[in-house]
Enzyme design. Structure first.
Site, PDB file in Angstrom:
ATOM      1  N   ASP A 117       0.829  -1.195   0.000  1.00 38.15           N
ATOM      2  CA  ASP A 117       0.000   0.000   0.000  1.00 38.15           C
ATOM      3  C   ASP A 117       0.864   1.245   0.000  1.00 38.15           C
ATOM      4  O   ASP A 117       1.771   1.368   0.832  1.00 38.15           O
ATOM      5  CB  ASP A 117      -0.878   0.018   1.262  1.00 38.15           C
ATOM      6  CG  ASP A 117      -2.253  -0.557   1.019  1.00 38.15           C
ATOM      7  OD1 ASP A 117      -3.086   0.158   0.447  1.00 38.15           O
ATOM      8  OD2 ASP A 117      -2.482  -1.721   1.394  1.00 38.15           O
ATOM      9  N   ASP A 158      -3.683   3.706  -1.977  1.00 39.22           N
ATOM     10  CA  ASP A 158      -4.804   3.823  -1.053  1.00 39.22           C
ATOM     11  C   ASP A 158      -5.539   5.157  -1.233  1.00 39.22           C
ATOM     12  O   ASP A 158      -4.906   6.206  -1.336  1.00 39.22           O
ATOM     13  CB  ASP A 158      -4.262   3.738   0.389  1.00 39.22           C
ATOM     14  CG  ASP A 158      -5.373   3.788   1.411  1.00 39.22           C
ATOM     15  OD1 ASP A 158      -6.211   2.866   1.402  1.00 39.22           O
ATOM     16  OD2 ASP A 158      -5.416   4.742   2.206  1.00 39.22           O
ATOM     17  N   GLU A 169      -7.087   2.736  -5.688  1.00 40.44           N
ATOM     18  CA  GLU A 169      -8.387   2.494  -5.068  1.00 40.44           C
ATOM     19  C   GLU A 169      -9.245   3.726  -5.339  1.00 40.44           C
ATOM     20  O   GLU A 169      -8.942   4.813  -4.843  1.00 40.44           O
ATOM     21  CB  GLU A 169      -8.202   2.311  -3.557  1.00 40.44           C
ATOM     22  CG  GLU A 169      -9.505   1.939  -2.878  1.00 40.44           C
ATOM     23  CD  GLU A 169      -9.592   2.359  -1.419  1.00 40.44           C
ATOM     24  OE1 GLU A 169     -10.411   1.780  -0.697  1.00 40.44           O
ATOM     25  OE2 GLU A 169      -8.848   3.282  -1.009  1.00 40.44           O
ATOM     26  N   HIS A 199     -10.332  -5.987   2.388  1.00 40.81           N
ATOM     27  CA  HIS A 199     -10.461  -5.901   3.842  1.00 40.81           C
ATOM     28  C   HIS A 199     -11.512  -4.887   4.292  1.00 40.81           C
ATOM     29  O   HIS A 199     -11.674  -4.663   5.486  1.00 40.81           O
ATOM     30  CB  HIS A 199      -9.098  -5.542   4.441  1.00 40.81           C
ATOM     31  CG  HIS A 199      -8.607  -4.213   3.928  1.00 40.81           C
ATOM     32  ND1 HIS A 199      -8.187  -4.025   2.631  1.00 40.81           N
ATOM     33  CD2 HIS A 199      -8.508  -3.002   4.522  1.00 40.81           C
ATOM     34  CE1 HIS A 199      -7.847  -2.768   2.455  1.00 40.81           C
ATOM     35  NE2 HIS A 199      -8.028  -2.120   3.586  1.00 40.81           N
ATOM     36  N   ASP A 200     -12.183  -4.246   3.355  1.00 41.08           N
ATOM     37  CA  ASP A 200     -13.194  -3.247   3.705  1.00 41.08           C
ATOM     38  C   ASP A 200     -14.613  -3.723   3.411  1.00 41.08           C
ATOM     39  O   ASP A 200     -15.562  -2.945   3.531  1.00 41.08           O
ATOM     40  CB  ASP A 200     -12.960  -1.943   2.913  1.00 41.08           C
ATOM     41  CG  ASP A 200     -11.655  -1.263   3.280  1.00 41.08           C
ATOM     42  OD1 ASP A 200     -11.189  -1.431   4.420  1.00 41.08           O
ATOM     43  OD2 ASP A 200     -11.095  -0.569   2.409  1.00 41.08           O
TER      44      ASP A 200
END
Ligand code: NOJ
Length: 559
Positions: free
Chosen positions: A97, A202, A258, A333-334
């Site tokens: 990231d 990110d 993202e 992971h979200d």
């Protein structure tokens, strides 16, 4: 350069929950090293590791206090170097990231910035004075934060607010400041020079903020969720071109942005059109909420909204192909676990395998999320203490403590969508702590680990794990590699309300993917193609059925 990433199969690792090598209850870098053999066995050739930098862990590492160091929770620099070297020996590339939008409030830049208005670091962040409305001190704008409440936090020292679109411990960087951009460029270079193979960028959509003018959204909430105020603004593309020109283009790497905040295909194209020289691909979130989840009645089962899901897949597949590259994934992971979100507990194996087929024969670089390959599910949350996510605790404070929502109602409501769903401990075996380590883990272990775990699924011939291995193998190593990687995507039977069908074709080779997205049996008329071979079937078919079973999926070579 090589564009190796077009032929990659990615695997995302949420390091904190993955594997604990030193038995302190927290996953770590050496844990990943231990599991490299497993990752090779699975067949993937690219890993994305969630943040492992020094951090107070307010948002599990997305709040960085030192970009040049590894958190002691996870190991040290020598571990990272070893991981890179060992992964490369196994032909596994690594991306990490790059956190660009914010730092931790404990980062020394922010510690300096908040000291005084004339501190040299003041402009590293976004500060604004209070407004006085009706005699009361108010935030500089009425914009909401993604994590609940205002996107501003008051700081007494200088009597100003700083912007924080995530948590109050995550102040937003001021990208207008060339010094900030220079810092990020240096950070990127540092990690690339260590040998990593690229970045997941990110929250990249949020680097530009619009003028500080109130949102006019007509909602009952005090703070308005008009994400467009700080999402996908034109200036973000200037920043990315600068990063690309000064860093990315100098290495043979991949960059995946993202792009939240309601990005459209048109926005995505701006990020990924090769001629614009920004990013290689983006993760979009359109397919993440295609069910009856938000407005389902009590006790009602979750159900895929088939027309919506088909429309979204088609939009992104057709909209980007030939114009840029795509990233395909079910969850990260979200988001909730795909097996719970879109799978069906009554037809567990069938539905989970069907979902894998549906996604991973599409066009784009796939990323699976750790645990997805064994069918891990959402856990059962019983009380607020079961949640670790800072955004849930913020919402709890606002909704339950301040506005008196019933706590059980709150837990019911957030259980469906909470990010904690994906963050439970990786289920390696049916041993104590699911084989994660020898100490009590930092987070919940799903009760179902005695039946859903890697070890048992390796032994079980028809497991979800072996099905994923087959898909990865077909995608990367079979004669279908090129057609799956480069083949034109075309949706068939567009109006069908249960079945999702698509054709991929490349240089005379054609594959047809057929998925029943429902539990109902479905009769299909003539497919219109001559079948050459069954490549994969979640019902182990030797012949194409006339009637498709619940959640049946079949991949055919046709002509
Ligand atoms: C997106 C990450 O995926 C999420 O986990 C994080 O909380 C925010 N960006 C802020 O960095």
């Amino acid at each position: 350069m090589g564009k190796w990433w077009k032929k990659a199969f990615g695997y995302q690792i949420y390091i904190r929950s993955f594997k604990d090598s030193n038995h302190d209850g927290i996953g770590d870098i050496r844990g990943i090293i231990e599991k490299l053999d497993y990752l090779s066995y699975l067949g993937i050739n690219l890993i994305w590791i969630c943040p492992f930098f020094e951090s107070p862990m307010d948002d599990n590492g997305y709040d960085v206090s030192d970009f040049y160091n590894v958190s002691s929770d996870y190991g040290d620099m020598s571990d990272i170097k070893e991981l890179i070297a060992k992964a490369h020996q196994k032909k596994i590339k690594i991306i990490i990231d790059l956190i660009l939008n914010q730092t931790s409030d404990e980062h020394h830049w922010f510690q300096e910035s908040r000291k005084s208005k004339d501190n040299p670091y003041r402009d590293y962040y976004i500060w604004a004075p209070p407004r006085i409305i009706d005699g009361k001190q108010t935030e500089p704008t009425n914009w909401a934060s993604f994590f609940g409440g205002s996107c501003w936090e008051y700081d007494q020292q200088t009597n100003e607010y700083y912007m924080k679109i995530f948590s109050r411990k995550m102040p937003d960087l001021n990208w207008k400041n060339p010094k900030v951009r220079e810092e990020i460029i240096n950070i990127a270079k540092y990690w690339l020079d260590l040998g990593i193979d690229g970045f997941r960028l990110d929250a990249v959509a949020h680097l530009g903020k619009s003028e500080l003018i109130d949102s006019t959204y007509q909602t009952s909430e005090k703070y308005k969720p008009e994400w467009e105020k700080y999402s996908n603004l034109p200036i973000v593309h200037d920043y990315l071109r600068e990063l690309n020109q000064k860093v990315f283009s100098k290495y043979d790497i991949v960059t995946v942005g993202e792009v939240g905040g309601r990005a459209l295909v048109e926005d995505a194209l701006l990020y990924v059109s090769p001629k614009r020289k920004e990013l290689d691909m983006v993760f979009n979130f359109d397919h993440n909420w295609c069910n009856n989840g938000w407005n389902r009645k009590k006790g009602e089962k979750l159900k895929i909204n088939v027309p919506l899901m088909k429309e979204i897949f088609n939009k992104w597949q057709s909209g980007l192909q030939g114009k840029g590259w795509n990233a395909i994934y079910w969850l990260n992971h979200d988001q909730p676990r795909v097996a719970s979100h879109y799978g069906d507990s009554e037809y567990f194996q069938e539905s989970v395998k069907m979902l894998a087929v549906c996604m991973y024969f599409m066009w784009g670089t796939p990323f699976i999320y750790n645990g997805e390959e064994i069918g891990m599910t959402n856990p059962k949350f019983k009380s607020i203490d079961d949640f670790k996510d800072v955004s849930i605790h913020n919402q709890y404070r606002i909704n339950v403590l301040e506005n008196k929502q019933d706590p059980d109602d709150f837990i019911n409501q957030v259980s469906y969508s909470t990010r904690d769903n994906a963050r439970t401990i990786m289920q390696w075996s049916n041993e104590e702590y699911a084989g994660f380590g020898k100490a009590k883990p930092w987070n919940m272990i799903n009760d179902n680990y005695p039946v859903i775990n890697v070890k048992d699924e390796i032994e079980e011939e028809n497991s979800i794990l072996h099905f994923y291995r087959k898909i990865i193998d077909i995608r990367l190593n079979s004669e279908y590699n090129n057609v799956i990687t480069f083949g034109k995507y075309q949706q068939l039977a567009k109006e069908h309300s249960q079945m999702y069908l698509y054709l991929r074709q490349y240089r005379g080779k054609k594959i047809l993917v057929i998925c029943n997205l429902t539990c109902e049996k479905v009769k299909m008329d003539e497919l219109g193609y001559k079948i050459k071979k069954i490549i994969l079937s979640n019902y182990e078919r030797k012949e194409v059925p006339f009637e498709f079973a619940s959640y049946e999926a079949i991949v055919l070579e046709v002509e």
